[in-house]
Design a protein around this motif. Sequence first.
Motif, PDB file in Angstrom:
ATOM      1  N   ALA A 107       0.823  -1.205   0.000  1.00  0.00           N
ATOM      2  CA  ALA A 107       0.000   0.000   0.000  1.00  0.00           C
ATOM      3  C   ALA A 107       0.859   1.257   0.000  1.00  0.00           C
ATOM      4  O   ALA A 107       0.598   2.207  -0.752  1.00  0.00           O
ATOM      5  CB  ALA A 107      -0.932  -0.001   1.203  1.00  0.00           C
ATOM      6  N   LEU A 108       1.884   1.290   0.845  1.00  0.00           N
ATOM      7  CA  LEU A 108       2.747   2.471   0.904  1.00  0.00           C
ATOM      8  C   LEU A 108       3.399   2.732  -0.440  1.00  0.00           C
ATOM      9  O   LEU A 108       3.476   3.890  -0.900  1.00  0.00           O
ATOM     10  CB  LEU A 108       3.805   2.305   1.990  1.00  0.00           C
ATOM     11  CG  LEU A 108       3.327   2.460   3.430  1.00  0.00           C
ATOM     12  CD1 LEU A 108       4.431   2.088   4.408  1.00  0.00           C
ATOM     13  CD2 LEU A 108       2.842   3.889   3.702  1.00  0.00           C
ATOM     14  N   ALA A 109       3.895   1.683  -1.100  1.00  0.00           N
ATOM     15  CA  ALA A 109       4.525   1.867  -2.406  1.00  0.00           C
ATOM     16  C   ALA A 109       3.535   2.412  -3.421  1.00  0.00           C
ATOM     17  O   ALA A 109       3.847   3.328  -4.188  1.00  0.00           O
ATOM     18  CB  ALA A 109       5.124   0.550  -2.896  1.00  0.00           C
ATOM     19  N   ARG A 110       2.327   1.889  -3.449  1.00  0.00           N
ATOM     20  CA  ARG A 110       1.328   2.364  -4.407  1.00  0.00           C
ATOM     21  C   ARG A 110       0.975   3.823  -4.159  1.00  0.00           C
ATOM     22  O   ARG A 110       0.913   4.629  -5.088  1.00  0.00           O
ATOM     23  CB  ARG A 110       0.074   1.498  -4.333  1.00  0.00           C
ATOM     24  CG  ARG A 110       0.193   0.196  -5.102  1.00  0.00           C
ATOM     25  CD  ARG A 110      -1.132  -0.527  -5.101  1.00  0.00           C
ATOM     26  NE  ARG A 110      -1.172  -1.546  -6.134  1.00  0.00           N
ATOM     27  CZ  ARG A 110      -2.260  -2.257  -6.421  1.00  0.00           C
ATOM     28  NH1 ARG A 110      -3.372  -2.038  -5.757  1.00  0.00           N
ATOM     29  NH2 ARG A 110      -2.232  -3.166  -7.361  1.00  0.00           N
ATOM     30  N   TYR A 111       0.729   4.177  -2.915  1.00  0.00           N
ATOM     31  CA  TYR A 111       0.361   5.560  -2.622  1.00  0.00           C
ATOM     32  C   TYR A 111       1.527   6.507  -2.867  1.00  0.00           C
ATOM     33  O   TYR A 111       1.334   7.632  -3.336  1.00  0.00           O
ATOM     34  CB  TYR A 111      -0.109   5.678  -1.170  1.00  0.00           C
ATOM     35  CG  TYR A 111      -1.499   5.119  -0.925  1.00  0.00           C
ATOM     36  CD1 TYR A 111      -2.575   5.500  -1.717  1.00  0.00           C
ATOM     37  CD2 TYR A 111      -1.731   4.218   0.106  1.00  0.00           C
ATOM     38  CE1 TYR A 111      -3.843   4.990  -1.502  1.00  0.00           C
ATOM     39  CE2 TYR A 111      -3.004   3.707   0.339  1.00  0.00           C
ATOM     40  CZ  TYR A 111      -4.051   4.095  -0.469  1.00  0.00           C
ATOM     41  OH  TYR A 111      -5.311   3.596  -0.246  1.00  0.00           O
ATOM     42  N   LEU A 112       2.743   6.082  -2.562  1.00  0.00           N
ATOM     43  CA  LEU A 112       3.902   6.942  -2.776  1.00  0.00           C
ATOM     44  C   LEU A 112       4.213   7.110  -4.257  1.00  0.00           C
ATOM     45  O   LEU A 112       4.664   8.180  -4.683  1.00  0.00           O
ATOM     46  CB  LEU A 112       5.127   6.373  -2.060  1.00  0.00           C
ATOM     47  CG  LEU A 112       5.136   6.522  -0.538  1.00  0.00           C
ATOM     48  CD1 LEU A 112       6.212   5.642   0.084  1.00  0.00           C
ATOM     49  CD2 LEU A 112       5.336   7.982  -0.134  1.00  0.00           C
ATOM     50  N   ARG A 113       3.976   6.074  -5.039  1.00  0.00           N
ATOM     51  CA  ARG A 113       4.226   6.164  -6.479  1.00  0.00           C
ATOM     52  C   ARG A 113       3.154   6.954  -7.196  1.00  0.00           C
ATOM     53  O   ARG A 113       3.375   7.431  -8.311  1.00  0.00           O
ATOM     54  CB  ARG A 113       4.318   4.756  -7.074  1.00  0.00           C
ATOM     55  CG  ARG A 113       5.598   4.024  -6.708  1.00  0.00           C
ATOM     56  CD  ARG A 113       5.529   2.558  -7.099  1.00  0.00           C
ATOM     57  NE  ARG A 113       6.764   1.858  -6.771  1.00  0.00           N
ATOM     58  CZ  ARG A 113       6.905   0.539  -6.795  1.00  0.00           C
ATOM     59  NH1 ARG A 113       5.868  -0.230  -7.122  1.00  0.00           N
ATOM     60  NH2 ARG A 113       8.069  -0.013  -6.479  1.00  0.00           N
TER      61      ARG A 113
END
Length: 374
Positions: A174-180
């Motif tokens: 989730a963090l990677a998706r939101y950060l990207r």
Amino acid sequence: MDQHIAEAIGRPDLIRLDDRLVCLRFETMKVVSALAAVRHLLDTGAVRRGDTLLDSSSGIYAYALALACHRHGMRCHIVGSTTVDRTLRTQLAVLGATLEQMEPCSDLKLDQKRRVERIHEILAEHPEYHWMRQYHDDIHYLGYRTVADRIRAATGADGLTLVGGVGSGASTGALARYLRAAPDGRSAEGPATEGRTAEGRSAEGRSAEGLGADGRAAADVELVGVQPYGSVTFGSEHVSDPEIIIAGIGSSIPFGNVRHELYDTLHWISFDAALAGSIDLLRRHAVFAGLSAGAAYLAARHERERTPGRTVLFIAADTGHRYVDTVHARHRQAARIADLAPHEVSDRSELALPWSRLRWQRAPAPAPAATTSP
């Protein structure tokens, strides 16, 4: 001002350990996902106050769901692992949650299988219960949006390497998706698509707005996952750790909400190497954290040395209190992290203890990890 202790517990600290190494430290990380998931279920009418929420847990999620249920006036029923300790059993009882704990079992794979079977038995007896499916539903991604926003504000999110235990995929994925993704929730390739569950798209999955189809966007964010040996999630079930499978970052059964295509690199880290990381993290930086944090810290230090100019942020999912006897009390036995380095592999067949590293390159799930139902 917070309206409930769960909100305070779920808010992480960002700690700069040196110029390019940052620790995202939680008291109990899964409170973030449990609170947002329960709030969403209430808002969409999937559940009502007073309903019973059900799930299986080896410990941390049980506490998180009990807190979320306490916050929102729900009942909580947990099918617990043999590893649930006395402290947690007492907390759950006082919070009003009911716990069914599996009988002692030396095989954690069998323990996990029995818990899932018991969940289905309970649902057959009580179809009105709502199964939270923490390992299968993208609804658990939702709570990490605000965490990603905070990371972006503190680091800029461009040229960032995120390191953490894979677990159910809800934290690192989730963090990677939101950060990207762009701040407006759109990826560089167009509007974000809906989230998915293991059974296909659902009301809960569709709630994960802002998550791109493959996570690619303008922000340069690398995702490094940490796994224990013996975990089926990225195909290391053929290699066993003589100590234990590190709880919370791996699994003996397929998880439906791990998005393998989000991960750039994988580190497999043994119990002994993670122990060395946990001890060094406390000794060098005074951060008292759990075993998965020690593993992530070890991997993060390595990635920092490989990539000059990038900021590396690793996740410390919980405090070290549960690990005092099994990890921190063994500090005199801990290896020096300067003596540890990963074995670089090009294929999972080459994995070897105590530490292996593979460029995953956003590949799909290996066959044993593919799943279509919880």
